[in-house]
Design an enzyme around this catalytic site. Structure first.
Site, PDB file in Angstrom:
ATOM      1  N   ASP A 112      42.549  75.592  67.802  1.00  0.00           N
ATOM      2  CA  ASP A 112      44.003  75.576  67.584  1.00  0.00           C
ATOM      3  C   ASP A 112      44.678  76.656  68.414  1.00  0.00           C
ATOM      4  O   ASP A 112      44.634  77.837  68.067  1.00  0.00           O
ATOM      5  CB  ASP A 112      44.287  75.783  66.098  1.00  0.00           C
ATOM      6  CG  ASP A 112      45.764  75.703  65.768  1.00  0.00           C
ATOM      7  OD1 ASP A 112      46.545  75.245  66.623  1.00  0.00           O
ATOM      8  OD2 ASP A 112      46.137  76.100  64.653  1.00  0.00           O
ATOM      9  N   ASP A 165      49.834  73.009  72.369  1.00  0.00           N
ATOM     10  CA  ASP A 165      49.173  73.172  71.070  1.00  0.00           C
ATOM     11  C   ASP A 165      48.003  72.202  70.951  1.00  0.00           C
ATOM     12  O   ASP A 165      48.195  71.001  70.744  1.00  0.00           O
ATOM     13  CB  ASP A 165      50.169  72.942  69.944  1.00  0.00           C
ATOM     14  CG  ASP A 165      49.525  73.033  68.562  1.00  0.00           C
ATOM     15  OD1 ASP A 165      48.487  73.699  68.452  1.00  0.00           O
ATOM     16  OD2 ASP A 165      50.068  72.440  67.621  1.00  0.00           O
TER      17      ASP A 165
END
Length: 494
Positions: free
Chosen positions: A100, A318
């Site tokens: 992440d 992201d």
């Protein structure tokens, strides 16, 4: 004669050069693939899961290269996320954690976690961290600077009764996690070359999740936690680079084809085709300055102000987001341009509110290339597979493909749909992100320094100065002392 080198010194220096040549010729193969079962998700389910993450987004070198395995896929029919393994504690235990880049903190589930999944639909065994079973685990006290610093995406708390620093991650839909910080050993392999791997470890601070709610409690895509690669001081990349253990740069290459997998390294992947764009300064996330979008080489009529970075808008990279999200000012012109190009050959249709197409041939032949143009002259070229998602076949044999971009207000987010099949380099020293289209099943070249004086295809590239320093470290101490004495004697003769 004066100025000539003694024969035995020449032999030593030639040997030194031979070792240097052998070292530079080493090939660092970093490739991963992972077969997974079929796990289908509807677009609305993917959007719901991404909304969970976006709420968090908005609220917000002694060693060498560290290589992490990569599992998972961007394909929503397989997994829809990428994850890796980390080893924590003494004795070490393995945890599967989602990769992440949209958050900072590494956290895993505690053994006492309430509402945490106990099984996973991904076919992996879930593990739980037990600080009492680790001989190297330590408590993060209230007086620790970490407990008083402003940490992205967390609400840091401290209990005066337990003197233990705790946190809460709260998401927009009411789901979230809470727990406490611990310090313990992270184990990894520092790679200096194909034949030189150092078993390494470092004490880091990470989160131990004691409670979860909402989508985090679901078992279909459950993993052991989240591995945050943000720029904050609590991210693992920041903790290790601050102490000189790894470079302040990391890279990934997420494989989109087949069964997924890919490459994740704490280090800089080198590839001649990489282009770079500067990060927007003073932002908590990896914000880039998106300036325009083109379809088939034609710029779309989009006001650049739609991409301007502020508290409520901008463009974020992201890896924890499955799909890609475009602001309405860009989404509508994009879909219109694609429709105008493909409508003579394919059948546009709407399925569950999504723009879809019935295609009788390969989408790469029928659909146009798109390019996202960023500051610094860096363009990201998207193939049709980078903005379309397959959704099976119709009765007539035609395949249905849908636009994977989702229309939103405010923040444009480049998720795995766009990031896959590309090298991405997050250069935190130069505050820039680079990318290049790449087959992530192939090996890559990785630099063990923060500079790249030259690039050799199929070779581990290091600068000449750092290479010499590293090779001196590899020489036995007695040889180094002898060499120093010989050099001193030679200078006396000069």
């Amino acid at each position: 004669m004066r100025g000539l080198w003694p024969p035995f010194l020449v032999i030593i220096l030639v040997s030194f050069m031979f070792v240097s040549a052998v070292y530079c010729a080493s090939l660092l193969h970093l490739e991963r693939a992972f077969p997974l079962n079929n796990h289908g998700l509807e677009l609305h389910q993917l959007r719901a899961r991404d909304r969970l993450r976006h709420a968090r987004l908005l609220r917000g070198f002694v060693g060498g290269v560290v290589d992490f395995s990569v599992q998972g896929s961007s394909d929503p029919y397989l997994v829809g996320l990428y994850f890796t393994k980390v080893k924590l504690g003494s004795p070490p235990r393995e945890f599967n954690v989602q990769i992440d880049t949209g958050s900072d903190v590494l956290w895993v589930c505690c053994n006492s976690c309430n509402n945490c999944p106990r099984t996973s639909g991904l076919g992996i065994q879930l593990n739980f961290f037990d600080s009492t079973s680790s001989s190297t685990a330590g408590r993060v006290h209230c007086s620790d600077p970490i407990c008083t610093s402003a940490v992205q995406t967390t609400a840091t708390q401290c209990s005066s009764q337990t003197d233990q620093c705790s946190y809460t991650f709260q998401y927009g839909d009411g789901s979230g996690t809470s727990g406490y910080y611990v310090s313990d050993t992270l184990y990894f392999d520092a790679i200096l070359g194909q034949s030189l791997i150092a078993n390494s470890s470092a004490l880091i601070v990470f989160g131990c999740s004691a409670y979860q709610s909402g989508d985090l409690t679901k078992t279909d895509k459950a993993v052991d936690g989240i591995f945050g690669f943000g720029q904050g001081e609590l991210s693992v990349i920041s903790q290790l680079s601050t102490r000189g253990i790894t470079p302040r740069v990391f890279s990934h290459c997420l494989k989109g084809e087949g069964n997924g997998g890919g490459i994740l390294v704490l280090g800089e992947i080198l590839e001649p085709g990489i282009v770079y764009s500067p990060l927007v300064p003073s932002q908590p996330h990896y914000n880039l300055n998106l300036q325009s979008i083109a379809v088939n080489g034609q710029l779309l009529p989009i006001d650049p102000a739609a991409f301007a970075t502020s508290n409520s808008q901008g463009t974020i990279v992201d890896s924890g987001t499955t799909l890609a999200y475009l602001v309405a000012e860009a989404y509508d012109p994009f879909v219109s341009a694609v429709n105008a190009i493909v409508s003579p050959s394919v059948t546009p249709m709407t399925s569950k509110g999504n723009q879809c197409y019935l295609v009788s041939t390969s989408v790469s032949q029928m659909f146009p290339l798109a390019s996202f143009n960023f500051a610094g002259g860096a363009s990201m070229v998207l193939k049709p597979e980078d903005y379309l998602i397959p959704f099976g076949s119709s009765e007539g044999g035609s395949a249905m493909w849908c636009i994977g971009f989702q229309k939103v207000n405010g923040v444009t987010i480049l998720g795995d749909l766009v990031l896959k099949d590309k090298i991405f380099v997050y250069d935190l020293v130069r505050q820039r992100i680079g990318w290049a289209n790449y087959d992530c099943s192939l090996s890559v070249n990785v630099s063990v320094t923060s500079s790249k004086d030259f690039i050799n295809s199929g070779q581990l590239s290091v600068s000449s100065s750092s290479r010499d320093i590293m090779l001196f470290e590899l020489l036995p101490l007695t040889v180094m002392v002898l060499l120093m004495h010989i050099l001193l004697l030679e200078f006396q003769f000069l």
